[in-house]
Scaffold this motif. Structure first.
Motif, PDB file in Angstrom:
ATOM      1  N   LEU A  94      -1.272  63.729  18.491  1.00 20.46           N
ATOM      2  CA  LEU A  94      -1.686  62.268  18.529  1.00 20.46           C
ATOM      3  C   LEU A  94      -1.456  61.805  20.167  1.00 20.46           C
ATOM      4  O   LEU A  94      -0.534  62.104  20.744  1.00 20.46           O
ATOM      5  N   PRO A  95      -2.416  60.782  20.676  1.00 19.34           N
ATOM      6  CA  PRO A  95      -3.615  60.360  20.285  1.00 19.34           C
ATOM      7  C   PRO A  95      -4.871  61.611  20.474  1.00 19.34           C
ATOM      8  O   PRO A  95      -5.949  60.950  20.369  1.00 19.34           O
ATOM      9  N   PHE A  96      -4.252  62.856  20.587  1.00 18.83           N
ATOM     10  CA  PHE A  96      -5.543  63.809  20.864  1.00 18.83           C
ATOM     11  C   PHE A  96      -5.496  64.606  19.774  1.00 18.83           C
ATOM     12  O   PHE A  96      -5.824  65.874  19.932  1.00 18.83           O
ATOM     13  N   ASP A  97      -5.294  64.286  18.206  1.00 15.44           N
ATOM     14  CA  ASP A  97      -5.381  65.206  17.604  1.00 15.44           C
ATOM     15  C   ASP A  97      -6.530  65.124  16.488  1.00 15.44           C
ATOM     16  O   ASP A  97      -6.692  65.254  15.080  1.00 15.44           O
ATOM     17  N   LEU A  98      -7.680  65.409  17.272  1.00 18.61           N
ATOM     18  CA  LEU A  98      -8.898  65.188  16.924  1.00 18.61           C
ATOM     19  C   LEU A  98      -9.369  66.773  15.992  1.00 18.61           C
ATOM     20  O   LEU A  98      -9.787  66.718  15.179  1.00 18.61           O
ATOM     21  N   PRO A  99      -8.755  67.854  16.392  1.00 20.72           N
ATOM     22  CA  PRO A  99      -8.885  68.895  15.472  1.00 20.72           C
ATOM     23  C   PRO A  99      -8.438  68.719  14.297  1.00 20.72           C
ATOM     24  O   PRO A  99      -9.109  69.541  13.293  1.00 20.72           O
ATOM     25  N   PHE A 127      -7.846  58.942  19.192  1.00 24.15           N
ATOM     26  CA  PHE A 127      -9.075  58.537  20.129  1.00 24.15           C
ATOM     27  C   PHE A 127     -10.055  58.993  19.529  1.00 24.15           C
ATOM     28  O   PHE A 127     -10.297  59.694  18.554  1.00 24.15           O
ATOM     29  N   ARG A 128     -11.392  58.078  19.919  1.00 26.32           N
ATOM     30  CA  ARG A 128     -12.689  58.836  19.615  1.00 26.32           C
ATOM     31  C   ARG A 128     -13.031  59.918  20.347  1.00 26.32           C
ATOM     32  O   ARG A 128     -12.384  60.100  21.230  1.00 26.32           O
ATOM     33  N   TYR A 129     -13.774  60.599  19.810  1.00 25.75           N
ATOM     34  CA  TYR A 129     -14.311  61.838  20.412  1.00 25.75           C
ATOM     35  C   TYR A 129     -14.824  61.596  21.826  1.00 25.75           C
ATOM     36  O   TYR A 129     -14.632  62.263  22.849  1.00 25.75           O
ATOM     37  N   ASP A 130     -15.550  60.652  22.147  1.00 24.66           N
ATOM     38  CA  ASP A 130     -16.384  60.306  23.328  1.00 24.66           C
ATOM     39  C   ASP A 130     -15.137  59.741  24.270  1.00 24.66           C
ATOM     40  O   ASP A 130     -15.285  60.012  25.363  1.00 24.66           O
ATOM     41  N   SER A 170      -8.488  61.676   8.849  1.00 22.45           N
ATOM     42  CA  SER A 170      -9.341  60.543   8.173  1.00 22.45           C
ATOM     43  C   SER A 170     -10.809  61.008   8.331  1.00 22.45           C
ATOM     44  O   SER A 170     -11.600  60.443   7.538  1.00 22.45           O
ATOM     45  N   GLU A 171     -11.256  61.805   9.167  1.00 26.20           N
ATOM     46  CA  GLU A 171     -12.471  62.433   9.586  1.00 26.20           C
ATOM     47  C   GLU A 171     -12.617  63.737   8.730  1.00 26.20           C
ATOM     48  O   GLU A 171     -13.715  64.007   8.101  1.00 26.20           O
ATOM     49  N   LEU A 172     -11.842  64.701   9.081  1.00 24.18           N
ATOM     50  CA  LEU A 172     -12.078  65.922   8.793  1.00 24.18           C
ATOM     51  C   LEU A 172     -11.040  66.765   7.451  1.00 24.18           C
ATOM     52  O   LEU A 172     -10.903  67.681   7.763  1.00 24.18           O
ATOM     53  N   VAL A 173     -10.736  65.851   6.748  1.00 21.52           N
ATOM     54  CA  VAL A 173      -9.609  66.178   5.755  1.00 21.52           C
ATOM     55  C   VAL A 173      -8.557  66.701   6.346  1.00 21.52           C
ATOM     56  O   VAL A 173      -7.598  65.846   7.032  1.00 21.52           O
ATOM     57  N   ASN A 215     -15.574  78.914   7.013  1.00 24.16           N
ATOM     58  CA  ASN A 215     -16.936  78.737   6.442  1.00 24.16           C
ATOM     59  C   ASN A 215     -16.741  77.441   5.768  1.00 24.16           C
ATOM     60  O   ASN A 215     -17.316  77.182   4.577  1.00 24.16           O
ATOM     61  N   ASN A 216     -16.190  76.446   6.442  1.00 25.93           N
ATOM     62  CA  ASN A 216     -16.275  74.994   5.742  1.00 25.93           C
ATOM     63  C   ASN A 216     -16.638  74.080   7.046  1.00 25.93           C
ATOM     64  O   ASN A 216     -16.188  74.103   8.062  1.00 25.93           O
ATOM     65  N   LYS A 217     -17.437  73.189   6.653  1.00 22.82           N
ATOM     66  CA  LYS A 217     -18.039  72.488   7.688  1.00 22.82           C
ATOM     67  C   LYS A 217     -16.806  71.488   8.131  1.00 22.82           C
ATOM     68  O   LYS A 217     -16.906  71.399   9.788  1.00 22.82           O
ATOM     69  N   TYR A 218     -15.900  70.983   7.523  1.00 14.36           N
ATOM     70  CA  TYR A 218     -15.027  70.222   8.024  1.00 14.36           C
ATOM     71  C   TYR A 218     -14.048  71.123   9.167  1.00 14.36           C
ATOM     72  O   TYR A 218     -13.689  70.738  10.231  1.00 14.36           O
ATOM     73  N   ALA A 219     -13.584  72.285   8.614  1.00 11.43           N
ATOM     74  CA  ALA A 219     -12.970  73.003   9.375  1.00 11.43           C
ATOM     75  C   ALA A 219     -13.569  73.487  10.576  1.00 11.43           C
ATOM     76  O   ALA A 219     -12.935  73.868  11.748  1.00 11.43           O
ATOM     77  N   PHE A 220     -15.060  73.781  10.355  1.00  9.82           N
ATOM     78  CA  PHE A 220     -15.618  74.277  11.556  1.00  9.82           C
ATOM     79  C   PHE A 220     -15.763  73.073  12.555  1.00  9.82           C
ATOM     80  O   PHE A 220     -15.566  73.399  13.890  1.00  9.82           O
ATOM     81  N   LEU A 221     -15.885  71.762  12.099  1.00 10.09           N
ATOM     82  CA  LEU A 221     -15.750  70.979  13.170  1.00 10.09           C
ATOM     83  C   LEU A 221     -14.475  70.759  13.837  1.00 10.09           C
ATOM     84  O   LEU A 221     -14.552  70.516  15.118  1.00 10.09           O
ATOM     85  N   GLY A 222     -13.638  70.812  13.019  1.00  7.34           N
ATOM     86  CA  GLY A 222     -12.066  70.904  13.566  1.00  7.34           C
ATOM     87  C   GLY A 222     -11.878  72.092  14.842  1.00  7.34           C
ATOM     88  O   GLY A 222     -11.598  71.767  15.773  1.00  7.34           O
ATOM     89  N   GLY A 223     -12.472  73.151  14.502  1.00 13.27           N
ATOM     90  CA  GLY A 223     -12.380  74.344  15.326  1.00 13.27           C
ATOM     91  C   GLY A 223     -13.243  74.073  16.591  1.00 13.27           C
ATOM     92  O   GLY A 223     -12.595  74.111  17.800  1.00 13.27           O
ATOM     93  N   LEU A 224     -14.189  73.307  16.504  1.00 13.26           N
ATOM     94  CA  LEU A 224     -15.112  73.077  17.626  1.00 13.26           C
ATOM     95  C   LEU A 224     -14.406  72.000  18.356  1.00 13.26           C
ATOM     96  O   LEU A 224     -14.340  72.317  19.772  1.00 13.26           O
TER      97      LEU A 224
END
Lengths: 435, 166
Positions: free
Chosen positions: A220-225, A335-338, A229-232, A146-155
């Motif tokens: 990395l370079p795919f560690d977006l979840p 990478f950037r998400y896009d 620097s963006e999602l804690v 129930n945390n926005k950063y965690a949620f974005l990471g999960g998505l």
């Protein structure tokens, strides 16, 4: 698949399960240390070297610290899924290793024991099915926190997993073409028989597999979840103590399994190069080392020293890929998400599709003509080598990943906000303005 | 002097390649990985090279008979920008002034070294020393006895005729 009695089978299997599980977790612990020390070396530092000789006890110290730490539970978290998520992450990571053969069969007084926990006939399908289950853990963790950063990471982990699962599956298809089987022991056997490790006749499949595996393991370079620097820290932002540790163990065991898979699928698994003494396979209830020209199987015997040598061979290959995982991590930026989505859907998918078609055609032609053995491998190597060169020098010129500035030169960047011309301010005439 | 600006050219769009750039980068990181020349200082065993003009924890110079050299002139508390020196001066039978209380709060101190510069009798010094951790906050207020006990080298003052301490 073996000549053990039921009792011996149960006992040896239990021993194997226990041994593989312990070695897996020990290697994972060691990998956390190796990762940090390698990071240090790459950055001209030394890394943790205080706990024990060369810092070898650092993972133990970390483990004790994490067990003693407070387990936090966010007030608004979904308690059930919050606790379930780390378990869901760690279980697939650990049990996928069960089908990977790690050495030649070992002869014992009770019969010959396969050096694989479960030599099930659906090997690769099992791995594909379970390794993608790992994303449930990450996604549930993100959602339940129930945390926005965690949620974005999960998505992000979910969408990334979906995008690259396709390319991963397609890059394995050429291996199945050549092996004609999904059992990993058979794939190792076929590579021994062909005399070529699949990395040569299937070089582009190997590259695609490596890239997809990086994405699948969220490295990395795919560690977006878990983009710091963006999602804690992404999906495990709210986790502490041992639950956090479990996500870590899951990630590293995924790396270990992916490396073992690369070694098995493309580097001949446990086979030792330029030596035919380790060719061993179960064939109609007997252990064989090959076929005579007339198609008669040649009976063979394992040996304990062969088992040890082949295990070392497997360990070296796996360790090499683990090293590459870490080496790349400390080289490339995220990478950037896009860019991730672009690479997944617009590059990896079409390239792997075309490659699979091309290879299928080549193999069909070669089979029709009746080419076999060394020539078969050589022709495939040439075809795949050409594909790899095209991929590296033509497809990957300004198309794979580009900075926004570079792609901006080819088309005009249009701002979504229309410029509104404001009426010029009339010069104010009043006290205090203008001297 | 005009600033020089280095213009970084974006690579030609047709000539960029992610894979080749990756390999180039990996070669670079590998070079650093095997480079034996690491920057790490193994601290408690290896000590850092401190400059002779390093300004650290204070010390008070002592006469041969064990008295502090301080004459309680009051210049250091006056000049101290952080106001961290507390000095109560006294006078003995011969008319010599001496400090009754001399305390430096090392928490408030900004280690500017002005106390050393201003001292007419070269009594108070900042020193070439930095290992001053303590378990309680009270221990950071150094009294006169503590300042006299310190035995680390004192800081070299800046010499205008030798601006680089050569």
């Amino acid at each position: 698949m073996n000549d053990l009695s039921l009792t011996a089978f149960v006992i040896t299997s239990s021993v194997k399960v226990f041994a593989v599980f312990s070695i897996l977790l020990a290697s994972v612990a060691l990998m956390t240390l190796v990762e940090r020390r390698l990071a240090g070396f790459i950055q001209d530092r030394l890394g943790p070297n205080r706990v024990g000789p060369f810092g070898i006890l650092q993972p133990a110290a970390d483990g004790i610290k994490n067990i003693l730490k407070e387990e936090t539970m966010p007030a608004t978290a979904n308690r059930f899924f919050f606790v379930l998520a780390p378990a869901l992450a760690i279980i697939p990571g650990v049990i996928t290793f069960a089908v990977v053969p790690f050495a030649a069969p070992l002869p014992t007084p009770w019969g010959t024991v396969d050096m694989v926990v479960a030599d099930i006939p659906i090997g690769i399908l099992y791995i594909l099915a379970l390794s993608s289950l790992g994303v449930y853990g990450l996604f549930l963790a993100g959602w339940a926190s129930n945390n926005k950063y965690a949620f974005l990471g999960g998505l992000r982990s979910a969408s990334q997993m979906i995008s690259y699962e396709v390319a991963l599956g397609l890059s394995i298809v050429p291996v199945l073409f050549l092996a004609g089987n999904v059992t990993l022991t058979q794939i190792v056997w076929q590579q021994q028989q062909l005399g070529f490790w699949y990395i040569l006749p299937l070089s582009l499949a190997f590259i695609l597999f490596v890239i997809s595996a990086f994405a699948e393991t969220n490295r990395l370079p795919f560690d977006l979840p878990e983009a710091e620097s963006e999602l804690v820290t992404g999906y495990h932002t709210e986790y502490s103590g041992m639950k956090f540790s479990m996500f870590f163990i899951a990630e590293y065991s995924h790396i270990l399994t992916a490396s073992a898979l690369m070694a098995t699928l493309f580097l001949g698994g446990w086979s030792i190069p330029f030596w035919s003494g380790d060719h061993l396979l179960w064939y109609e209830g007997m252990l064989i080392s090959g076929f005579t020209a007339a198609g008669e199987p040649i009976a063979a015997q394992g040996a304990w020293w062969k088992t040890i040598l082949t295990f070392l061979s497997f360990a070296v290959k796996t360790a090499f890929f683990i090293g590459v995982f870490m080496w790349v991590r400390w080289t490339l930026p995220r990478f950037r998400y896009d860019q991730v989505m672009h690479l997944g859907w617009k590059v990896m998918l079409p390239v792997s599709l075309v490659y699979v078609m091309l290879l299928a055609g080549t193999i069909l032609v070669l089979d029709q003509v009746g080419v076999e053995g060394f020539l078969f491998g050589a022709i495939l190597t040439a075809v795949s080598g050409a594909c790899t060169l095209i991929f590296v020098f033509v497809v990957d010129s300004d198309r794979l990943i580009t900075g926004s500035a570079v792609s901006g030169t080819s088309r005009e960047v249009r701002s979504p906000v229309r410029q509104v011309r404001r009426p010029a301010l009339e010069p104010r005439t009043g006290a205090g303005v203008g001297q | 002097m005009a600033a020089t600006v280095k213009v970084m050219r974006r690579p030609d769009p047709g000539k960029t390649s992610y894979i080749r750039a990756t390999l180039k980068g990996m070669a670079l990181t590998f070079k650093h990985m095997v480079n034996p020349d690491k920057v790490t200082l193994q601290y408690p065993e290896e000590q850092p090279d401190l400059s002779p003009r390093w300004r650290g924890t204070h010390r008070m110079e002592v006469h041969a008979d064990g008295r502090p050299k301080c004459v309680a002139c009051g210049l250091c508390p006056t000049v101290c920008p952080a106001n961290c020196i507390r000095l109560v001066g006294g006078e003995d039978d011969q008319g010599n002034r001496y400090p009754i209380v001399y305390e430096i709060d090392e928490f408030r101190c900004i280690f500017c070294g002005m106390c050393q510069e201003v001292c007419p009798v070269e009594a108070i010094h900042v020193g070439v020393h930095f290992e001053n951790a303590e378990y309680t906050r009270e221990r950071f207020v150094y009294d006169l006895d503590r300042l006299m006990e310190q035995d680390h080298p004192t800081t070299l003052l800046w010499d205008p005729s030798d601006p680089r301490s050569e």
